[in-house]
Design an enzyme around this catalytic site. Sequence first.
Site, PDB file in Angstrom:
ATOM      1  N   ASP B  25       0.471  -0.972  -0.106  1.00 14.68           N
ATOM      2  CA  ASP B  25       0.539   0.153   0.164  1.00 14.68           C
ATOM      3  C   ASP B  25       1.018   1.323  -0.157  1.00 14.68           C
ATOM      4  OD1 ASP B  25      -2.019  -1.812   0.473  1.00 14.68           O
ATOM      5  OD2 ASP B  25      -2.866  -1.234   2.524  1.00 14.68           O
ATOM      6  N   HIS B  69      -2.856 -16.101  10.867  1.00  7.22           N
ATOM      7  CA  HIS B  69      -1.654 -15.498  10.556  1.00  7.22           C
ATOM      8  C   HIS B  69      -0.251 -16.975  11.093  1.00  7.22           C
ATOM      9  CE1 HIS B  69      -2.884 -12.431  12.896  1.00  7.22           C
ATOM     10  NE2 HIS B  69      -1.182 -12.550  13.075  1.00  7.22           N
ATOM     11  N   HIS B  84      -2.833  -5.833  15.945  1.00  6.80           N
ATOM     12  CA  HIS B  84      -2.099  -6.060  17.417  1.00  6.80           C
ATOM     13  C   HIS B  84      -0.800  -6.485  16.947  1.00  6.80           C
ATOM     14  CE1 HIS B  84      -3.309 -10.733  15.142  1.00  6.80           C
ATOM     15  NE2 HIS B  84      -1.656 -10.699  15.872  1.00  6.80           N
ATOM     16  N   GLY B  93       6.773 -12.227  21.623  1.00  8.87           N
ATOM     17  CA  GLY B  93       6.476 -11.787  22.342  1.00  8.87           C
ATOM     18  C   GLY B  93       7.323  -9.757  21.904  1.00  8.87           C
ATOM     19  N   ASP B  95       6.432  -8.396  19.393  1.00  6.15           N
ATOM     20  CA  ASP B  95       5.984  -8.315  17.672  1.00  6.15           C
ATOM     21  C   ASP B  95       4.749  -7.680  17.377  1.00  6.15           C
ATOM     22  OD1 ASP B  95       8.334  -9.745  17.584  1.00  6.15           O
ATOM     23  OD2 ASP B  95       7.151 -11.689  16.813  1.00  6.15           O
ATOM     24  N   HIS B  97       1.529  -7.241  14.882  1.00  2.00           N
ATOM     25  CA  HIS B  97       1.094  -7.917  12.799  1.00  2.00           C
ATOM     26  C   HIS B  97       0.425  -6.408  12.165  1.00  2.00           C
ATOM     27  CE1 HIS B  97       2.206 -12.200  14.709  1.00  2.00           C
ATOM     28  NE2 HIS B  97       2.989 -11.664  14.837  1.00  2.00           N
ATOM     29  N   ASP B  99      -2.602  -6.445   9.989  1.00  2.00           N
ATOM     30  CA  ASP B  99      -3.774  -6.866   8.220  1.00  2.00           C
ATOM     31  C   ASP B  99      -3.064  -5.637   7.705  1.00  2.00           C
ATOM     32  OD1 ASP B  99      -5.618  -8.074   7.225  1.00  2.00           O
ATOM     33  OD2 ASP B  99      -7.258  -7.558   8.717  1.00  2.00           O
ATOM     34  N   HIS B 119       0.536   3.140  18.503  1.00  2.97           N
ATOM     35  CA  HIS B 119      -0.493   2.746  19.868  1.00  2.97           C
ATOM     36  C   HIS B 119       0.135   1.236  19.698  1.00  2.97           C
ATOM     37  CE1 HIS B 119      -4.394   1.143  21.772  1.00  2.97           C
ATOM     38  NE2 HIS B 119      -3.790  -0.015  20.963  1.00  2.97           N
ATOM     39  N   GLU B 120       0.186   0.296  19.124  1.00  4.66           N
ATOM     40  CA  GLU B 120       0.963  -1.298  18.684  1.00  4.66           C
ATOM     41  C   GLU B 120       2.521  -0.872  19.489  1.00  4.66           C
ATOM     42  OE1 GLU B 120      -1.159  -3.548  18.936  1.00  4.66           O
ATOM     43  OE2 GLU B 120      -2.524  -2.528  17.400  1.00  4.66           O
ATOM     44  N   HIS B 123       1.432  -1.806  23.215  1.00  6.75           N
ATOM     45  CA  HIS B 123       1.639  -2.934  24.318  1.00  6.75           C
ATOM     46  C   HIS B 123       2.596  -3.851  23.433  1.00  6.75           C
ATOM     47  CE1 HIS B 123      -2.390  -3.053  23.965  1.00  6.75           C
ATOM     48  NE2 HIS B 123      -2.392  -2.353  22.570  1.00  6.75           N
ATOM     49  N   HIS B 129      -4.738  -1.727  27.455  1.00 11.97           N
ATOM     50  CA  HIS B 129      -5.642  -0.670  26.872  1.00 11.97           C
ATOM     51  C   HIS B 129      -5.979   0.166  28.094  1.00 11.97           C
ATOM     52  CE1 HIS B 129      -7.029  -3.469  22.382  1.00 11.97           C
ATOM     53  NE2 HIS B 129      -5.856  -1.906  22.854  1.00 11.97           N
TER      54      HIS B 129
END
Lengths: 77, 169
Positions: B25, B69, B84, B93, B95, B97, B99, B119-120, B123, B129
């Site tokens: 993209d 996946h 996520h 741990g 990582d 991903h 979509d 944001h990810e 985490h 959250h």
Amino acid sequence: TPGAQDQDVRTVQNYLQKFYDLKMGTSKSGRQTNSSLVTEKLKQMQEFFGLKVTGKIDADTLNVMKQPRCGVPDVAQ
Amino acid sequence: YVLTDRTPRWEHTHLTYRIENYTPDLPRADVDSAMEKAFRLWSNVSPLTFTKIFEGQADIMISFVWGDHGDSYPFGRPANTLAHAFLPGRGIGGDVHFDEEKRWTSDFRNFNLYYVAAHEVGHSLGLGHDNDIGSLMFPSYNSYRDVLLSHDRRSVCGVQINRPSKNPI
């Protein structure tokens, strides 16, 4: 919830399963779960997002559930 | 801020990341830039540093993937999830991903890669959250972009508290 469409119910169940650790039970008739557990999880979700906490499916709740979001659950597992 | 219940944390402050594959993209340079900005956002407010590597296993492996996946958290309908990430730890741990079915952009159309990556990475550093819509760690995409220009204090405090120490919990 009276008036809720089947599609809406599926949306809610899928959402709560994925992000609120809702466990679905199984019976001979197929997928079932305890309605009080769904209500409890729904309330938890509504509280998290600052919605009116009713435990029932409403337009605001569905709207939040349909928004694009992070796939990490909102509750610790 | 919300720390996850097990409060996993990295045991070192110098973390590496690697972009395993690129989304079609966007130009590769735009993906690189989005990730660099996302990591810089967190390194600016914490003792952590992030170094990009180009081969081998990094602490934080980043990939664009389709559907199921292989990590038991498939993308795709009905849930409208964008990405996520896994909490700090070895192997998977940390990582992240994304979509690949989603349309990734570097502007305000569709899904801005930088917003989601910021944001990810939260985490990946051990944050959960946050139910404050003013937090970068609020789970809805629409809220990410509103807080990124003035990095919110709650998540900053969270990642500082959760920083690696000599005596990790």
